[in-house]
Design a protein around this motif. Sequence first.
Motif, PDB file in Angstrom:
ATOM      1  N   ARG A 140      40.750  46.472  60.977  1.00 47.40           N
ATOM      2  CA  ARG A 140      39.837  47.466  60.391  1.00 47.40           C
ATOM      3  C   ARG A 140      40.178  48.882  60.874  1.00 47.40           C
ATOM      4  NH1 ARG A 140      36.249  43.110  61.292  1.00 47.40           N
ATOM      5  NH2 ARG A 140      35.392  42.307  59.324  1.00 47.40           N
ATOM      6  N   GLN A 141      40.552  48.971  62.144  1.00 48.88           N
ATOM      7  CA  GLN A 141      40.936  50.295  62.659  1.00 48.88           C
ATOM      8  C   GLN A 141      42.267  50.750  62.055  1.00 48.88           C
ATOM      9  OE1 GLN A 141      40.249  50.852  66.980  1.00 48.88           O
ATOM     10  NE2 GLN A 141      39.351  48.798  66.942  1.00 48.88           N
ATOM     11  N   LEU A 142      43.164  49.790  61.850  1.00 50.17           N
ATOM     12  CA  LEU A 142      44.451  50.144  61.237  1.00 50.17           C
ATOM     13  C   LEU A 142      44.281  50.593  59.786  1.00 50.17           C
ATOM     14  CD1 LEU A 142      46.733  47.284  62.618  1.00 50.17           C
ATOM     15  CD2 LEU A 142      46.696  49.677  63.339  1.00 50.17           C
ATOM     16  N   GLN A 143      43.198  50.163  59.136  1.00 48.64           N
ATOM     17  CA  GLN A 143      42.960  50.580  57.757  1.00 48.64           C
ATOM     18  C   GLN A 143      42.801  52.091  57.616  1.00 48.64           C
ATOM     19  OE1 GLN A 143      39.629  47.998  56.452  1.00 48.64           O
ATOM     20  NE2 GLN A 143      40.884  47.592  54.641  1.00 48.64           N
ATOM     21  N   GLU A 144      42.401  52.747  58.701  1.00 46.77           N
ATOM     22  CA  GLU A 144      42.283  54.205  58.641  1.00 46.77           C
ATOM     23  C   GLU A 144      43.645  54.838  58.362  1.00 46.77           C
ATOM     24  OE1 GLU A 144      40.455  55.569  62.198  1.00 46.77           O
ATOM     25  OE2 GLU A 144      38.713  54.236  62.022  1.00 46.77           O
ATOM     26  N   ARG A 145      44.681  54.162  58.816  1.00 45.10           N
ATOM     27  CA  ARG A 145      46.049  54.660  58.621  1.00 45.10           C
ATOM     28  C   ARG A 145      46.700  54.062  57.379  1.00 45.10           C
ATOM     29  NH1 ARG A 145      50.303  54.858  63.648  1.00 45.10           N
ATOM     30  NH2 ARG A 145      52.163  55.573  62.503  1.00 45.10           N
ATOM     31  N   TRP A 146      46.324  52.808  57.058  1.00 45.48           N
ATOM     32  CA  TRP A 146      46.859  52.118  55.877  1.00 45.48           C
ATOM     33  C   TRP A 146      45.694  51.670  55.001  1.00 45.48           C
ATOM     34  CZ3 TRP A 146      49.091  51.284  60.761  1.00 45.48           C
ATOM     35  CH2 TRP A 146      50.425  51.671  60.885  1.00 45.48           C
ATOM     36  N   PRO A 147      45.005  52.610  54.351  1.00 45.55           N
ATOM     37  CA  PRO A 147      43.779  52.289  53.613  1.00 45.55           C
ATOM     38  C   PRO A 147      43.991  51.388  52.399  1.00 45.55           C
ATOM     39  CG  PRO A 147      44.433  54.561  53.196  1.00 45.55           C
ATOM     40  CD  PRO A 147      45.316  54.054  54.296  1.00 45.55           C
ATOM     41  N   ASP A 148      45.223  51.258  51.939  1.00 39.24           N
ATOM     42  CA  ASP A 148      45.481  50.412  50.771  1.00 39.24           C
ATOM     43  C   ASP A 148      45.709  48.952  51.152  1.00 39.24           C
ATOM     44  OD1 ASP A 148      47.847  51.164  52.108  1.00 39.24           O
ATOM     45  OD2 ASP A 148      49.066  50.762  50.319  1.00 39.24           O
ATOM     46  N   ARG A 149      45.585  48.632  52.425  1.00 40.16           N
ATOM     47  CA  ARG A 149      45.820  47.249  52.889  1.00 40.16           C
ATOM     48  C   ARG A 149      44.518  46.628  53.402  1.00 40.16           C
ATOM     49  NH1 ARG A 149      51.382  46.156  51.644  1.00 40.16           N
ATOM     50  NH2 ARG A 149      52.329  48.229  51.569  1.00 40.16           N
ATOM     51  N   GLU A 150      44.378  45.323  53.182  1.00 37.03           N
ATOM     52  CA  GLU A 150      43.205  44.602  53.674  1.00 37.03           C
ATOM     53  C   GLU A 150      43.260  44.472  55.197  1.00 37.03           C
ATOM     54  OE1 GLU A 150      42.713  40.885  51.226  1.00 37.03           O
ATOM     55  OE2 GLU A 150      44.522  41.747  50.328  1.00 37.03           O
ATOM     56  N   HIS A 151      42.098  44.549  55.818  1.00 37.22           N
ATOM     57  CA  HIS A 151      42.092  44.488  57.285  1.00 37.22           C
ATOM     58  C   HIS A 151      42.566  43.134  57.801  1.00 37.22           C
ATOM     59  CE1 HIS A 151      38.165  42.558  56.564  1.00 37.22           C
ATOM     60  NE2 HIS A 151      38.296  42.049  57.769  1.00 37.22           N
ATOM     61  N   THR A 152      42.277  42.052  57.062  1.00 39.38           N
ATOM     62  CA  THR A 152      42.730  40.726  57.504  1.00 39.38           C
ATOM     63  C   THR A 152      44.247  40.600  57.428  1.00 39.38           C
ATOM     64  OG1 THR A 152      42.307  39.917  55.253  1.00 39.38           O
ATOM     65  CG2 THR A 152      40.587  39.546  56.903  1.00 39.38           C
ATOM     66  N   VAL A 153      44.830  41.253  56.441  1.00 37.34           N
ATOM     67  CA  VAL A 153      46.289  41.228  56.291  1.00 37.34           C
ATOM     68  C   VAL A 153      46.943  42.018  57.420  1.00 37.34           C
ATOM     69  CG1 VAL A 153      48.197  41.957  54.818  1.00 37.34           C
ATOM     70  CG2 VAL A 153      46.193  40.859  53.808  1.00 37.34           C
ATOM     71  N   LEU A 154      46.386  43.169  57.738  1.00 36.01           N
ATOM     72  CA  LEU A 154      46.914  43.958  58.854  1.00 36.01           C
ATOM     73  C   LEU A 154      46.751  43.202  60.170  1.00 36.01           C
ATOM     74  CD1 LEU A 154      45.492  47.426  57.764  1.00 36.01           C
ATOM     75  CD2 LEU A 154      47.915  46.779  57.818  1.00 36.01           C
ATOM     76  N   GLY A 155      45.624  42.526  60.346  1.00 32.64           N
ATOM     77  CA  GLY A 155      45.422  41.725  61.548  1.00 32.64           C
ATOM     78  C   GLY A 155      46.422  40.594  61.648  1.00 32.64           C
ATOM     79  N   ASN A 156      46.770  39.995  60.504  1.00 33.78           N
ATOM     80  CA  ASN A 156      47.770  38.926  60.516  1.00 33.78           C
ATOM     81  C   ASN A 156      49.142  39.460  60.923  1.00 33.78           C
ATOM     82  OD1 ASN A 156      48.391  35.994  59.638  1.00 33.78           O
ATOM     83  ND2 ASN A 156      49.946  37.196  58.573  1.00 33.78           N
ATOM     84  N   ALA A 157      49.444  40.680  60.504  1.00 36.68           N
ATOM     85  CA  ALA A 157      50.717  41.285  60.917  1.00 36.68           C
ATOM     86  C   ALA A 157      50.762  41.442  62.433  1.00 36.68           C
ATOM     87  CB  ALA A 157      50.904  42.634  60.233  1.00 36.68           C
ATOM     88  N   LEU A 158      49.641  41.841  63.037  1.00 34.09           N
ATOM     89  CA  LEU A 158      49.591  41.963  64.498  1.00 34.09           C
ATOM     90  C   LEU A 158      49.754  40.606  65.167  1.00 34.09           C
ATOM     91  CD1 LEU A 158      46.655  44.500  65.019  1.00 34.09           C
ATOM     92  CD2 LEU A 158      49.107  44.951  64.823  1.00 34.09           C
ATOM     93  N   ARG A 159      49.121  39.580  64.603  1.00 40.72           N
ATOM     94  CA  ARG A 159      49.220  38.217  65.146  1.00 40.72           C
ATOM     95  C   ARG A 159      50.674  37.783  65.262  1.00 40.72           C
ATOM     96  NH1 ARG A 159      50.267  33.538  62.584  1.00 40.72           N
ATOM     97  NH2 ARG A 159      49.399  31.573  63.365  1.00 40.72           N
ATOM     98  N   ASN A 160      51.489  38.156  64.280  1.00 46.28           N
ATOM     99  CA  ASN A 160      52.887  37.733  64.277  1.00 46.28           C
ATOM    100  C   ASN A 160      53.809  38.662  65.052  1.00 46.28           C
ATOM    101  OD1 ASN A 160      51.723  36.001  62.243  1.00 46.28           O
ATOM    102  ND2 ASN A 160      53.791  35.658  61.461  1.00 46.28           N
ATOM    103  N   LYS A 161      53.536  39.959  65.019  1.00 49.55           N
ATOM    104  CA  LYS A 161      54.468  40.915  65.614  1.00 49.55           C
ATOM    105  C   LYS A 161      54.236  41.140  67.103  1.00 49.55           C
ATOM    106  CE  LYS A 161      57.322  42.930  64.108  1.00 49.55           C
ATOM    107  NZ  LYS A 161      58.769  42.585  63.961  1.00 49.55           N
TER     108      LYS A 161
END
Length: 346
Positions: A140-161
Amino acid sequence: MGTLSQDQLNRALIERQMLRERAGKSALATIEHLVGIQAQEPKSPYVGLWTRIHDFRPQELEDLLTRREAVRILLMRGTIHLVSARDALGLRPHTQLRLDRELRSGPFAARLRGLDFDEVAAAGREILDDTPQGTADAGRQLQERWPDREHTVLGNALRNKLALVQLPPRGLWHRSGRAVCTTLENWLGRPQQAMDKRELVLRYLKAFGPATVMDAQQWSGLTKLTATFEELRPELVTFRTEGGKELFDLPDAPRPDAGTPLPVRLLPEFDNILLAHADRRRVIADDRLGVVIGGKPTVLVDGYVAATWAVTEDRTITVDHIDELPPSRKKAVAEECDRLQDWIRG
């Protein structure tokens, strides 16, 4: 080069997994011997240790987690494992290629397309190291920088990276909580340093051998281990399965007789003994793999999965038999269930 029967492979696995006779080891030594314990279900490692160690008490594992000597982290096969701090730092780098592939071809791949994953990871690391939280919350915090992406998708990227540790109270016996994360490096104050692949293979064989190259790849999630096995060949002994596949093993590792008697043992959900080989018939028949995929705790009778078990709301152990067992073995199953029930209630 001799041939090892299915029962011989079963007895070797049971022996090395400390399931023929409970060991007098510490929880930490056992976790390291097993190269980690599957831990998608927070309480599973406690049962996995109870079934392998004399007089195991949950507080011992709780102390390891709170003292940062053991951690819950995404590792082999892209699943949560409980491992020692030392092994987390050495094993986690080996999982990155697989997790990167998952980002490119997994269920979130289309919605992640076009993202600079390194940039997302760097921003996520700053968030999670400053304030441990769930990956969706960080998303959700990353959405401020990438507003066109879902917060769950951004969270999944963190889970893997990122190498993320699930912090206590998640994974404690007497209480638990949601998965709140920070990076492994932040939690332990040390950098990752990849374990030598030769050490990885040798430790796998010590806990799960004899095994084929494909078995080791199934367990680890790594590919192209043939070269590592060939490098180690002068230090190993080889056998054949009844189907003719080459098995590797440590020269002095135990390989008990096929007829070695075995006690009834109760395994938690997704125990690694059921997941650590490409050919799992040494412990579970192919037509029973559904009970593992379904996450049901299992019962070993004479070394093989013969039933499943569950805990009711009043902490009673119930059993669902797959095989029709003779009265003596049914009694042994009931007695082991009673022991686990007393332990859970205690």
